[in-house]
Every structure is written in C-alpha cells, then in structure tokens.
Design a protein around this motif. Structure first.
Motif, short mmCIF file in Angstrom:
data_model
loop_
_atom_site.label_atom_id
_atom_site.label_comp_id
_atom_site.label_asym_id
_atom_site.label_seq_id
_atom_site.Cartn_x
_atom_site.Cartn_y
_atom_site.Cartn_z
N ALA A 196 0.77 -1.12 0.09
CA ALA A 196 0.03 0.08 0.08
C ALA A 196 1.05 1.23 0.09
N PHE A 197 0.52 2.25 -0.67
CA PHE A 197 1.35 3.59 -1.03
C PHE A 197 0.62 4.81 -0.76
N PRO A 198 0.40 5.41 0.47
CA PRO A 198 -0.48 6.51 1.04
C PRO A 198 0.42 7.71 0.47
N GLN A 199 -0.51 8.75 0.18
CA GLN A 199 0.13 10.12 -0.26
C GLN A 199 1.02 10.49 1.01
N ARG A 200 0.41 10.31 2.26
CA ARG A 200 1.38 10.71 3.51
C ARG A 200 1.81 9.62 4.26
N PRO A 203 5.53 3.73 2.69
CA PRO A 203 4.73 2.42 1.95
C PRO A 203 4.78 1.20 3.08
N GLN A 204 3.77 0.55 2.70
CA GLN A 204 3.21 -0.47 3.72
C GLN A 204 3.45 -1.79 2.97
N PHE A 227 3.64 -10.76 8.00
CA PHE A 227 4.74 -9.99 8.54
C PHE A 227 4.88 -8.88 7.65
N GLY A 228 5.21 -8.00 8.52
CA GLY A 228 5.40 -6.54 7.97
C GLY A 228 6.92 -6.48 7.48
N LEU A 229 6.78 -5.92 6.23
CA LEU A 229 8.21 -5.66 5.30
C LEU A 229 8.90 -4.40 5.38
N SER A 230 8.06 -3.38 6.12
CA SER A 230 8.59 -2.08 6.06
C SER A 230 7.92 -1.35 7.48
N ALA A 231 8.61 -0.18 7.57
CA ALA A 231 8.54 0.44 9.15
C ALA A 231 7.22 0.89 9.22
N ALA A 232 6.33 1.03 8.22
CA ALA A 232 5.07 1.56 8.64
C ALA A 232 4.09 0.53 8.73
N THR A 233 4.59 -0.81 8.81
CA THR A 233 3.40 -2.01 9.09
C THR A 233 4.04 -2.62 10.29
#
Length: 252
Positions: A196-200, A203-204, A227-233
């Motif tokens: 997922a790629f939010p404007q603000r 990425p998730q 499992f989350g692969l990025s800091a925002a998850t």
C-alpha cells in the motif's frame, strides 16, 4: 399471470447455484473475485492478534455479511470490530471501529479464463471516538483470479482508498497478489504479497501466509499469519476464522 411466471423464473434462477462450494474473502487480503450465489447469506468471522514494537492488540469479530441479490451481484456489510489495545494517533485505545457498506459486481469469467469483480464500499463514522476515522471513507477494489493448473490459482487485487486521517483525506493505492495451492479437495494454502502506498506516510509492504479447510461445502475454517516488510507496518499478525453460507431463497 405473467408477473407470477416472471417471479417464479427469477426464483429458479436465484437458487440455481445453491449447492456450489463456499468462496470467501478471508483470510487473505485479496477479496474473492466471485460473488455468493443469488439468495445466499454468508457470514465470515474471525479474530486477529497484531504485534508492533512489543505492543499487542486484538480485534474481533472481523465479521463480513454478504448477500447475493442477483446472479452476479451481492450486497456487503462490514460489522464493526472491537479493538483491544489498538494503536491510534492519541495512544492505545479500546472500542468499536467503523461499519462499512458496499456491493460486489462480478464481471467475469472472461474469454481468457479470468474471474473479475468490482467492489465499491464506504465506511461510516460509527466507531469509538479514538478509533473512528470520523469520516465517510470510500474504497474501490478490483479483484481478479485465474486457474493456472488443476491445483494452482493466481489472484490479485488493485485498490484505491480515501481514509480520513487527522481530519484530512490520505489517498492510498494498494496492489496485492497471491498464489494458492490446493493440497486436497477440501484444503488449500497460499502465499500473498500486498503493498500500500499512501500520499502521506511510508509504504506498507506485507507478506502473508495462510490455509483454509472446508469441512463441508458451505463451511470454512481458516488460519493466517502475516509479517510487515517496512517500517509503516506492524511486525506481525496472526488470526483464524470461520465462515458459513445459508441459502435463504431457494429455487422452485
């Protein structure tokens, strides 16, 4: 007389697929690309534990209600989840989330063997003060699937979401894909990636594994872990669920 015959013909069509095997939107992120049979009422429920930075949260009953109103159309109702120790902008909170309403329109199967479905929905600000988005948040999903072999299926989904965050819209695009392997006729397993790629915000990226078992053609038990692969998850999530379908309008 003509009107009566038309109603009877519609009832026959509506109950024609009552014996088909249950197809659910859970436990994977990607929604099924087929609708529930006309006249069928389907309940999909579950519970999930999420861990992030050592903090654990739980949500249930993860209930979706799906009702087939035509051969390729269903109505959808998302029952509000209850969140325990949910991470919010104001800290951790307990309470109900927002409910959602929508429908699914099946567009396939296509000549290339793809099943395709369009799924618009909107969430309503009915949840607890610290959990609700306090906005009417639309989502549009386009899901697809295709059989590769007798036992392998590939599926995907493209989504656009307009969640309200801090009283502002934060448009996000999401793309997901999974591969499903039927282990035995009532039992299958899958691996899935979603981004997922939010404007603000960052990425998730998530990778998800799961399995589903159908003890009867109209019931399903499922289990998944992600499992989350990025800091925002979140670091990880784990959940299980149960789904069942009833035929409430039968052909004559």
């Amino acid at each position: 007389m003509t009107g009566t015959l038309a109603l009877q013909a519609n009832a026959q069509t509506c109950g024609a697929n009552a014996q088909s095997t249950i197809a659910t939107d859970r436990p994977q992120i990607i929604s099924s690309s087929v609708v529930v049979p006309c006249g069928s009422l389907q309940f999909e429920t579950g519970v999930q534990e999420t861990s992030n930075g050592g903090q654990r949260g739980y949500d249930l009953p993860e209930t979706a209600v799906r009702f087939g109103i035509a051969r390729k159309t269903e109505l959808r109702f998302g029952v509000p989840n209850y969140f325990f120790n949910d991470a919010t902008a104001s800290g951790f909170a307990d309470g109900f989330g927002d409910l959602s309403l929508g429908f699914k329109q099946q567009l396939g199967p296509t000549r290339g063997g793809f099943n395709v479905a369009l799924i618009p929905s909107v969430s309503l600000p009915t949840g607890a003060n610290l959990i609700s988005s306090h906005g009417y948040d639309p989502t549009v999903q386009l899901s697809w699937s295709r059989s590769l072999t007798k036992n392998w299926t590939v599926a995907g989904m493209f989504s656009l979401m307009w969640p309200t965050e801090a009283a502002r819209r934060n448009l996000a695009g999401q793309s997901s894909v999974y591969f499903d392997r039927q282990l035995k006729p009532p039992w299958d397993a899958y691996i899935e990636y979603s981004g997922a790629f939010p404007q603000r915000g960052g990425p998730q990226h998530v990778i998800d594994f799961g399995t589903a078992y159908k003890p009867t053609p109209h019931q399903q038990l499922d289990f998944h872990c992600g499992f989350g692969l990025s800091a925002a998850t979140p670091d990880h999530s784990i959940g299980f669920g149960y789904s069942v379908r009833f035929q409430v309008i039968r052909s004559r």
